[in-house]
Write a protein that holds these residues in place. Structure first.
Motif, PDB file in Angstrom:
ATOM      1  N   UNK A  24       1.183  -1.521  -0.667  1.00  0.00           N
ATOM      2  CA  UNK A  24      -0.163   0.094   0.100  1.00  0.00           C
ATOM      3  C   UNK A  24       0.732   1.249  -0.128  1.00  0.00           C
ATOM      4  N   UNK A  25       2.168   1.119   0.748  1.00  0.00           N
ATOM      5  CA  UNK A  25       2.302   2.396   0.827  1.00  0.00           C
ATOM      6  C   UNK A  25       3.970   2.766   0.059  1.00  0.00           C
ATOM      7  N   UNK A  26       3.873   1.460  -1.714  1.00  0.00           N
ATOM      8  CA  UNK A  26       4.347   1.478  -2.495  1.00  0.00           C
ATOM      9  C   UNK A  26       5.815   1.398  -1.953  1.00  0.00           C
ATOM     10  N   UNK A  27       6.546   0.656  -0.967  1.00  0.00           N
ATOM     11  CA  UNK A  27       7.781   0.103  -0.957  1.00  0.00           C
ATOM     12  C   UNK A  27       7.874  -1.387  -1.632  1.00  0.00           C
ATOM     13  N   UNK A  28       7.152  -2.315  -1.801  1.00  0.00           N
ATOM     14  CA  UNK A  28       6.794  -3.428  -2.275  1.00  0.00           C
ATOM     15  C   UNK A  28       8.448  -3.476  -3.236  1.00  0.00           C
ATOM     16  N   UNK A  29       9.224  -4.267  -2.656  1.00  0.00           N
ATOM     17  CA  UNK A  29      10.759  -3.593  -3.501  1.00  0.00           C
ATOM     18  C   UNK A  29      11.802  -3.841  -2.919  1.00  0.00           C
ATOM     19  N   UNK A  30      11.440  -2.828  -2.376  1.00  0.00           N
ATOM     20  CA  UNK A  30      12.499  -1.844  -1.876  1.00  0.00           C
ATOM     21  C   UNK A  30      12.950  -2.008   0.043  1.00  0.00           C
ATOM     22  N   UNK A  31      13.891  -2.011  -0.029  1.00  0.00           N
ATOM     23  CA  UNK A  31      14.714  -2.420   1.183  1.00  0.00           C
ATOM     24  C   UNK A  31      14.268  -1.684   2.637  1.00  0.00           C
ATOM     25  N   UNK A  32      13.617  -1.988   2.726  1.00  0.00           N
ATOM     26  CA  UNK A  32      12.232  -1.697   4.502  1.00  0.00           C
ATOM     27  C   UNK A  32      12.628  -2.602   5.592  1.00  0.00           C
ATOM     28  N   UNK A  33      12.881  -1.535   6.547  1.00  0.00           N
ATOM     29  CA  UNK A  33      12.667  -2.107   7.924  1.00  0.00           C
ATOM     30  C   UNK A  33      11.427  -2.138   8.689  1.00  0.00           C
ATOM     31  N   UNK A  34      10.875  -2.974   9.238  1.00  0.00           N
ATOM     32  CA  UNK A  34       9.655  -2.808  10.068  1.00  0.00           C
ATOM     33  C   UNK A  34       9.397  -2.934  11.065  1.00  0.00           C
ATOM     34  N   UNK A  35       9.275  -1.706  12.410  1.00  0.00           N
ATOM     35  CA  UNK A  35       8.940  -2.291  13.770  1.00  0.00           C
ATOM     36  C   UNK A  35       7.810  -2.488  13.582  1.00  0.00           C
ATOM     37  N   UNK A  36       7.151  -3.739  14.924  1.00  0.00           N
ATOM     38  CA  UNK A  36       5.604  -3.726  15.366  1.00  0.00           C
ATOM     39  C   UNK A  36       5.775  -3.892  16.271  1.00  0.00           C
ATOM     40  N   UNK A  37       4.883  -2.624  17.347  1.00  0.00           N
ATOM     41  CA  UNK A  37       5.215  -2.592  18.263  1.00  0.00           C
ATOM     42  C   UNK A  37       6.679  -2.856  19.632  1.00  0.00           C
ATOM     43  N   UNK A  38       7.556  -1.873  18.842  1.00  0.00           N
ATOM     44  CA  UNK A  38       8.649  -2.047  19.286  1.00  0.00           C
ATOM     45  C   UNK A  38       9.329  -3.603  19.281  1.00  0.00           C
ATOM     46  N   UNK A  39       9.148  -3.943  17.782  1.00  0.00           N
ATOM     47  CA  UNK A  39       9.649  -5.190  17.345  1.00  0.00           C
ATOM     48  C   UNK A  39       9.797  -5.392  16.267  1.00  0.00           C
ATOM     49  N   UNK A  40      11.210  -5.562  15.030  1.00  0.00           N
ATOM     50  CA  UNK A  40      11.543  -6.153  14.664  1.00  0.00           C
ATOM     51  C   UNK A  40      10.489  -7.121  13.525  1.00  0.00           C
ATOM     52  N   UNK A  41       9.819  -6.586  12.411  1.00  0.00           N
ATOM     53  CA  UNK A  41       9.581  -8.002  12.122  1.00  0.00           C
ATOM     54  C   UNK A  41      10.701  -8.080  10.738  1.00  0.00           C
ATOM     55  N   UNK A  42      11.183  -9.912  10.653  1.00  0.00           N
ATOM     56  CA  UNK A  42      12.176  -9.868   9.630  1.00  0.00           C
ATOM     57  C   UNK A  42      11.356  -9.680   8.175  1.00  0.00           C
ATOM     58  N   UNK A  43      12.323  -9.794   7.144  1.00  0.00           N
ATOM     59  CA  UNK A  43      11.228  -9.914   6.094  1.00  0.00           C
ATOM     60  C   UNK A  43      10.910 -10.731   5.382  1.00  0.00           C
ATOM     61  N   UNK A  44      11.218 -12.458   6.167  1.00  0.00           N
ATOM     62  CA  UNK A  44      10.737 -13.481   5.732  1.00  0.00           C
ATOM     63  C   UNK A  44       9.060 -13.412   6.139  1.00  0.00           C
ATOM     64  N   UNK A  45       9.188 -12.831   7.625  1.00  0.00           N
ATOM     65  CA  UNK A  45       8.014 -12.482   8.235  1.00  0.00           C
ATOM     66  C   UNK A  45       7.113 -11.835   7.789  1.00  0.00           C
ATOM     67  N   UNK A  46       6.922 -11.580   7.289  1.00  0.00           N
ATOM     68  CA  UNK A  46       6.453  -9.196   6.255  1.00  0.00           C
ATOM     69  C   UNK A  46       4.901 -10.436   6.045  1.00  0.00           C
ATOM     70  N   UNK A  47       4.828 -11.667   5.114  1.00  0.00           N
ATOM     71  CA  UNK A  47       3.505 -11.603   4.838  1.00  0.00           C
ATOM     72  C   UNK A  47       2.633 -12.902   5.676  1.00  0.00           C
ATOM     73  N   UNK A  48       3.138 -12.705   6.729  1.00  0.00           N
ATOM     74  CA  UNK A  48       2.432 -13.671   7.168  1.00  0.00           C
ATOM     75  C   UNK A  48       2.549 -13.321   8.651  1.00  0.00           C
TER      76      UNK A  48
END
Length: 66
Positions: A24-48
């Motif tokens: 939705x943020x048009x960041x698919x395929x780019x290098x991003x870091x995601x933090x969810x409630x103060x924990x990093x979400x590994x790229x391998x877990x983004x879809x789940x």
């Protein structure tokens, strides 16, 4: 549902995942870091990794340059 995305309230569908949010943020395929409630979400877990009402999400993407 509503989440906090980089400090701002955002409305999303109930079944949204981290991967869906990145898309939705048009960041698919780019290098991003995601933090969810103060924990990093590994790229391998983004879809789940499901987002829930009230989650706090920080998304940071790398910008090249010199």
């Amino acid at each position: 549902m509503h989440i906090q995305l980089n400090g701002e309230t955002v409305e999303l569908p109930q079944d949204e995942t981290v991967a869906g949010l990145i898309s939705r943020l048009d960041l698919a395929g780019r290098r991003v870091a995601v933090e969810l409630n103060l924990d990093i979400v590994p790229r391998s877990q983004h879809a789940t990794t499901a987002l829930r009402e009230g989650d706090q999400v920080e998304v940071v993407h790398a910008i090249g340059g010199g």
